[in-house]
Design a protein around this motif. Structure first.
Motif, short mmCIF file in Angstrom:
data_model
loop_
_atom_site.label_atom_id
_atom_site.label_comp_id
_atom_site.label_asym_id
_atom_site.label_seq_id
_atom_site.Cartn_x
_atom_site.Cartn_y
_atom_site.Cartn_z
N ALA A 6 -21.60 22.39 -6.07
CA ALA A 6 -23.06 22.42 -5.96
C ALA A 6 -23.59 21.45 -4.91
CB ALA A 6 -23.70 22.10 -7.32
N THR A 7 -22.75 20.51 -4.47
CA THR A 7 -23.19 19.58 -3.42
C THR A 7 -22.98 20.17 -2.03
OG1 THR A 7 -21.06 18.41 -3.23
CG2 THR A 7 -22.59 17.65 -4.94
N TYR A 8 -22.41 21.37 -1.95
CA TYR A 8 -22.28 22.11 -0.69
C TYR A 8 -23.38 23.15 -0.60
CZ TYR A 8 -17.56 20.17 -0.13
OH TYR A 8 -16.50 19.32 0.03
N THR A 9 -23.66 23.64 0.60
CA THR A 9 -24.64 24.71 0.76
C THR A 9 -24.03 26.03 0.31
OG1 THR A 9 -23.95 25.30 3.01
CG2 THR A 9 -25.55 23.51 2.79
N ASP A 10 -24.89 27.01 0.08
CA ASP A 10 -24.42 28.33 -0.32
C ASP A 10 -23.44 28.90 0.71
OD1 ASP A 10 -26.08 28.05 -2.47
OD2 ASP A 10 -27.50 29.61 -1.88
N ASP A 11 -23.77 28.77 1.99
CA ASP A 11 -22.90 29.31 3.03
C ASP A 11 -21.56 28.58 3.08
OD1 ASP A 11 -24.67 31.26 3.78
OD2 ASP A 11 -25.53 30.11 5.44
N GLN A 12 -21.58 27.28 2.83
CA GLN A 12 -20.32 26.54 2.79
C GLN A 12 -19.45 27.01 1.63
OE1 GLN A 12 -22.06 22.56 2.74
NE2 GLN A 12 -21.17 22.11 4.74
N VAL A 13 -20.08 27.27 0.48
CA VAL A 13 -19.33 27.77 -0.68
C VAL A 13 -18.74 29.14 -0.37
CG1 VAL A 13 -19.50 28.51 -3.09
CG2 VAL A 13 -20.66 26.43 -2.33
N ARG A 14 -19.51 29.99 0.31
CA ARG A 14 -19.00 31.30 0.70
C ARG A 14 -17.80 31.18 1.63
NH1 ARG A 14 -24.75 32.38 0.94
NH2 ARG A 14 -25.31 33.79 -0.78
N GLY A 15 -17.80 30.16 2.47
CA GLY A 15 -16.67 29.95 3.36
C GLY A 15 -15.45 29.39 2.65
N MET A 16 -15.68 28.75 1.51
CA MET A 16 -14.58 28.13 0.76
C MET A 16 -13.91 29.10 -0.21
SD MET A 16 -16.61 24.58 -0.09
CE MET A 16 -15.34 23.83 -1.11
N LEU A 17 -14.71 29.97 -0.83
CA LEU A 17 -14.20 30.81 -1.92
C LEU A 17 -14.19 32.28 -1.55
CD1 LEU A 17 -16.16 29.17 -4.90
CD2 LEU A 17 -13.78 28.76 -4.23
N PRO A 18 -13.23 33.06 -2.04
CA PRO A 18 -13.21 34.51 -1.79
C PRO A 18 -14.28 35.21 -2.63
CG PRO A 18 -11.46 33.90 -3.30
CD PRO A 18 -12.08 32.61 -2.85
N PRO A 19 -14.63 36.44 -2.29
CA PRO A 19 -15.65 37.17 -3.05
C PRO A 19 -15.31 37.34 -4.52
CG PRO A 19 -15.25 38.25 -0.96
CD PRO A 19 -14.18 37.21 -1.11
N THR A 20 -14.02 37.54 -4.83
CA THR A 20 -13.58 37.70 -6.22
C THR A 20 -12.73 36.50 -6.61
OG1 THR A 20 -13.56 40.11 -6.01
CG2 THR A 20 -12.34 39.16 -7.85
N LEU A 21 -13.09 35.90 -7.74
CA LEU A 21 -12.44 34.67 -8.21
C LEU A 21 -11.52 34.96 -9.39
CD1 LEU A 21 -15.72 32.54 -8.13
CD2 LEU A 21 -13.95 32.67 -6.34
N ALA A 22 -10.48 34.17 -9.52
CA ALA A 22 -9.50 34.38 -10.59
C ALA A 22 -10.12 34.06 -11.95
CB ALA A 22 -8.28 33.50 -10.36
N ALA A 23 -9.79 34.88 -12.94
CA ALA A 23 -10.27 34.68 -14.30
C ALA A 23 -9.24 33.91 -15.11
CB ALA A 23 -10.57 36.01 -14.96
#
Length: 256
Positions: free
Chosen positions: A152-169
């Protein structure tokens, strides 16, 4: 960076050594040469020689047959040295002790490492029913209150760059859609803390808060409580104590 991208044989050997140690660190237990070779893709002969060298140096261990390999004791010594020498861990000890005493629940200090959080310190719950935790444990950031507080301390765009569209459950409650996670991060920024609602471990709820001694934040603290023991009053007390701990840690780490 892969070994193939490096410029010389010595650098390639160093990269392969690190990749091997990270392979074993992420897969507890003993593994056959064939399984390791399939995972890392190195030529079998050079892999064998590298493994034998690491065994002789204590970084890798073998079983009684000498045909299966696992992480060695030297890795533990280096990991312990990292924890012992970390200034944030040292500065946080009094606050973690106090938070543990005040909440009587399990307390964690963790650091963001890529898209995961790594546990740096833990204080065990005083109750018989308590979550399992250990220093050095590595979990996906998106499934933990610690990780969500840090993301949450990163911007939305930074989070999009860090994580794939689908996350492991990890459980049926884990947020697996990146955009849904980003929406939750908006709420985390507004309220100042994150919640893991059985997203990492069934039956366990966790509350996490980032330590803002740098931006984006690198470290966070959390409190984990079995759902069976969590009442509205206990939850509010935990949140209040986490905010107080964050303020004390902010002062303790302001020069780091």
């Amino acid at each position: 960076m892969s070994a193939a991208d490096t410029g010389g044989s010595q650098v390639k050997s160093a990269v392969r050594t690190v990749e091997l140690l990270e392979y074993f660190a992420g897969r507890p237990g003993m593994h056959s040469l064939a399984a390791v070779q399939e995972a890392v893709g190195y030529p079998k002969s050079s892999l064998y020689m590298l493994l034998r060298t690491l065994v002789e140096l204590g970084w890798v261990e073998t079983d009684a047959t000498g045909t299966r390999y696992g992480i060695g004791v030297r890795a533990l010594l280096v990991g312990t040295s990292y924890i012992d020498g970390d200034e944030v861990v040292a500065a946080a000890r009094p606050t973690l002790d106090r938070l543990s005493d005040d909440t009587t629940e399990t307390i964690h200090l963790a650091r963001l490492d890529g898209t995961n959080v790594v546990y740096l310190a833990t204080r065990q719950s005083q109750h018989h029913l308590r979550p399992f935790a250990r220093v050095g444990r590595r979990l996906p950031a998106h499934s933990t209150s610690l990780g969500k507080a840090l993301l949450a301390t990163y911007t939305d765009d930074q989070v999009r760059g860090m994580l794939p569209p689908t996350l492991a459950a990890l459980t049926e409650h884990t947020i697996t859609d990146r955009e849904a996670l980003i929406e939750e991060l908006h709420a985390v920024r507004e309220q100042g803390y994150a919640v893991d609602r059985e997203e990492n471990t069934l039956g366990l709820r966790c509350f996490g808060i980032a330590i803002p001694y740098r931006t984006p934040a690198r470290d966070a603290i959390s409190c984990s409580v079995p759902v069976a023991r969590l009442t509205p009053d206990h939850e509010q007390m935990i949140k209040d104590l986490l905010f107080d701990a964050r303020d004390r840690l902010t002062l303790a780490t302001r020069r780091l």
